[in-house]
Design a protein around this motif. Structure first.
Motif, PDB file in Angstrom:
ATOM      1  N   PHE A 129      -9.772 -33.345  19.849  1.00 47.68           N
ATOM      2  CA  PHE A 129     -11.232 -33.263  19.881  1.00 47.68           C
ATOM      3  C   PHE A 129     -11.877 -34.125  18.802  1.00 47.68           C
ATOM      4  CE2 PHE A 129     -10.602 -29.584  22.594  1.00 47.68           C
ATOM      5  CZ  PHE A 129     -11.726 -29.617  23.398  1.00 47.68           C
ATOM      6  N   ALA A 130     -11.127 -34.434  17.759  1.00 49.57           N
ATOM      7  CA  ALA A 130     -11.679 -35.263  16.680  1.00 49.57           C
ATOM      8  C   ALA A 130     -12.062 -36.649  17.181  1.00 49.57           C
ATOM      9  CB  ALA A 130     -10.664 -35.382  15.551  1.00 49.57           C
ATOM     10  N   SER A 131     -11.416 -37.115  18.241  1.00 50.97           N
ATOM     11  CA  SER A 131     -11.747 -38.433  18.790  1.00 50.97           C
ATOM     12  C   SER A 131     -13.209 -38.495  19.221  1.00 50.97           C
ATOM     13  CB  SER A 131     -10.841 -38.754  19.988  1.00 50.97           C
ATOM     14  OG  SER A 131      -9.488 -38.827  19.588  1.00 50.97           O
ATOM     15  N   PHE A 132     -13.722 -37.413  19.819  1.00 54.48           N
ATOM     16  CA  PHE A 132     -15.121 -37.384  20.247  1.00 54.48           C
ATOM     17  C   PHE A 132     -16.063 -37.405  19.034  1.00 54.48           C
ATOM     18  CE2 PHE A 132     -12.796 -35.298  23.695  1.00 54.48           C
ATOM     19  CZ  PHE A 132     -13.288 -35.977  24.799  1.00 54.48           C
ATOM     20  N   ILE A 133     -15.755 -36.564  18.050  1.00 53.60           N
ATOM     21  CA  ILE A 133     -16.633 -36.445  16.883  1.00 53.60           C
ATOM     22  C   ILE A 133     -16.700 -37.752  16.105  1.00 53.60           C
ATOM     23  CG2 ILE A 133     -16.979 -35.220  14.701  1.00 53.60           C
ATOM     24  CD1 ILE A 133     -15.567 -32.809  16.016  1.00 53.60           C
ATOM     25  N   LEU A 134     -15.540 -38.349  15.851  1.00 54.50           N
ATOM     26  CA  LEU A 134     -15.503 -39.585  15.072  1.00 54.50           C
ATOM     27  C   LEU A 134     -16.082 -40.765  15.855  1.00 54.50           C
ATOM     28  CD1 LEU A 134     -12.042 -39.185  13.317  1.00 54.50           C
ATOM     29  CD2 LEU A 134     -14.303 -38.697  12.414  1.00 54.50           C
ATOM     30  N   THR A 135     -15.986 -40.710  17.177  1.00 58.18           N
ATOM     31  CA  THR A 135     -16.607 -41.754  17.991  1.00 58.18           C
ATOM     32  C   THR A 135     -18.128 -41.711  17.854  1.00 58.18           C
ATOM     33  OG1 THR A 135     -14.798 -41.800  19.601  1.00 58.18           O
ATOM     34  CG2 THR A 135     -16.941 -42.600  20.348  1.00 58.18           C
ATOM     35  N   ILE A 136     -18.702 -40.521  17.918  1.00 56.85           N
ATOM     36  CA  ILE A 136     -20.159 -40.379  17.772  1.00 56.85           C
ATOM     37  C   ILE A 136     -20.607 -40.876  16.408  1.00 56.85           C
ATOM     38  CG2 ILE A 136     -22.056 -38.717  17.660  1.00 56.85           C
ATOM     39  CD1 ILE A 136     -20.495 -37.004  19.686  1.00 56.85           C
ATOM     40  N   ILE A 137     -19.871 -40.494  15.359  1.00 56.93           N
ATOM     41  CA  ILE A 137     -20.223 -40.950  14.009  1.00 56.93           C
ATOM     42  C   ILE A 137     -20.115 -42.468  13.916  1.00 56.93           C
ATOM     43  CG2 ILE A 137     -19.607 -40.851  11.562  1.00 56.93           C
ATOM     44  CD1 ILE A 137     -18.586 -38.020  12.022  1.00 56.93           C
TER      45      ILE A 137
END
Length: 369
Positions: free
Chosen positions: A292-300
């Motif tokens: 799930f970190a892939s989504f969060i870091l992509t947005i950032i």
């Protein structure tokens, strides 16, 4: 397949997704290549000292070293890829052109999140089902040719192997899968009904079934009221619901289990009342949280690098790398707290994501509309 992609993905979506995934793969290849060079330089003398064959170095160690660390630091690679190519798009005024053409920033996020979803699914599958098998081979190589210390024995082990059934082993050697001074007590309604002892017990690793042990010089006492029935013998095959991994815990052992095996092991050890399941629970939840970190870091990453700046991508890349390494550090610290400070494992695994979710929301709100 091509018609399906054309129907649901516009040319802009395909363009950004190709850039994203291509840069992601390129960053993995670049950074892992550098990591391999440093690792070879550090371990070359050990390989020579312990006589590691070239075939084992390449196929047993590095063939499993690469996917393990690529998957471990996948969020970092996602962040670097997003920052790198989005800053380049912004520097070429392509982001400005997209927004000027009527594409909202929210719509612009679609190909980024689709790419992140694809990467997350692949990473989760590899991390939960494929890489653990390779980790077994790599750890065996390290124990043999890098002199990595592994726990190979245990003493005074007592555990519940079934409802009302308690096993005890005075000493256990994991190299030969052999235990000495074995006893097995069975209780019914808090009363001892059976007591088995054996001078030696050995795990049958070539058996087609699990939990298969061979006991030598055994004696079985069955208690029936005031009477008892004694059976003695030289060797007996028996099924006891314990395995070598239940008796000896080695560092990194949780990484050698697939997610389904972790789930089964955690359930079994929890029923036994064992206290060494925290590492396994953290590993199980971390595999999901890292995906799930892939989504969060992509947005950032998109939010930070979508602005056109005079200094180019330097500032965005610096902030991105700082946040990435902070995320990895926080992940390590939270896992340590879970093991040593009684923090709930699921909270420890998800704490970095929870914190960075707020950072992602703030960055997204500050991004150009």
């Amino acid at each position: 397949m091509k018609k399906l992609l054309t129907r649901y993905l516009t040319r802009l979506d395909r363009y950004i997704m190709a850039k994203f995934i291509g840069t992601y793969i390129y960053s993995i290849a670049l950074i892992i290549s550098i990591a391999i060079v440093f690792d070879v330089n550090e371990n070359l003398s050990k390989f020579a000292t312990y006589g590691a064959p070239l075939k084992a170095i390449v196929f047993d160690y590095y063939a499993n070293f690469v996917p393990y660390f690529a998957n471990l630091f996948s969020p970092l690679f996602v962040f670097i890829a997003v920052i790198f190519f989005t800053s380049k798009l912004a520097g070429n005024s392509e982001i400005i052109a997209m927004l000027a053409a009527g594409v909202s920033f929210k719509r612009l996020m679609k190909p980024y999140l689709l790419s992140a979803a694809l990467i997350a699914l692949v990473n989760f599958y590899l991390g939960s089902s494929v890489i653990p098998h390779g980790t077994v081979v790599r750890q065996d190589f390290e124990a043999k040719y890098k002199n990595s210390r592994r726990t190979l024995s245990a003493s005074n082990v007592q555990l519940m192997v079934g409802p009302g059934i308690i096993a005890y082993i005075q000493s256990y050697d994991n190299r030969t899968k052999t235990g000495y001074g074995f006893s097995l007590d069975k209780f019914e309604n808090k009363k001892l009904v059976s007591h088995m002892t054996a001078s030696m017990i050995r795990y049958d690793s070539i058996s087609d079934t699990r939990y298969h042990w061979k006991a030598s010089n055994y004696k079985i006492r069955k208690l029936k009221g005031l009477k008892e029935e004694i059976t003695e013998g030289i060797v007996i095959d028996t099924v006891i619901q314990m395995e070598p991994m239940d008796l000896v815990f080695s560092k990194g052992q949780q990484e050698t289990l697939t997610s389904s095996e972790l789930r089964q092991y955690i359930s079994k050890q929890t029923q036994r009342g064992s206290g060494n399941v925290v590492q396994y629970e953290v590993e199980y939840h971390k595999r999901i949280a890292t995906s799930f970190a892939s989504f969060i870091l992509t947005i950032i990453g998109v939010s930070l690098s979508s602005r056109k700046r005079k200094g180019g991508m330097g500032l965005s890349l610096g902030i991105g790398l700082g946040l990435s390494f902070t995320y990895i550090l926080l992940q390590t610290i939270s896992a340590t707290f879970a093991i040593n400070a009684d923090t709930p494992p699921i909270l420890a695994a998800w704490m970095p994501n929870i914190l960075y979710l707020f950072i992602a929301y703030y960055c997204y709100r500050q991004a150009p509309n």
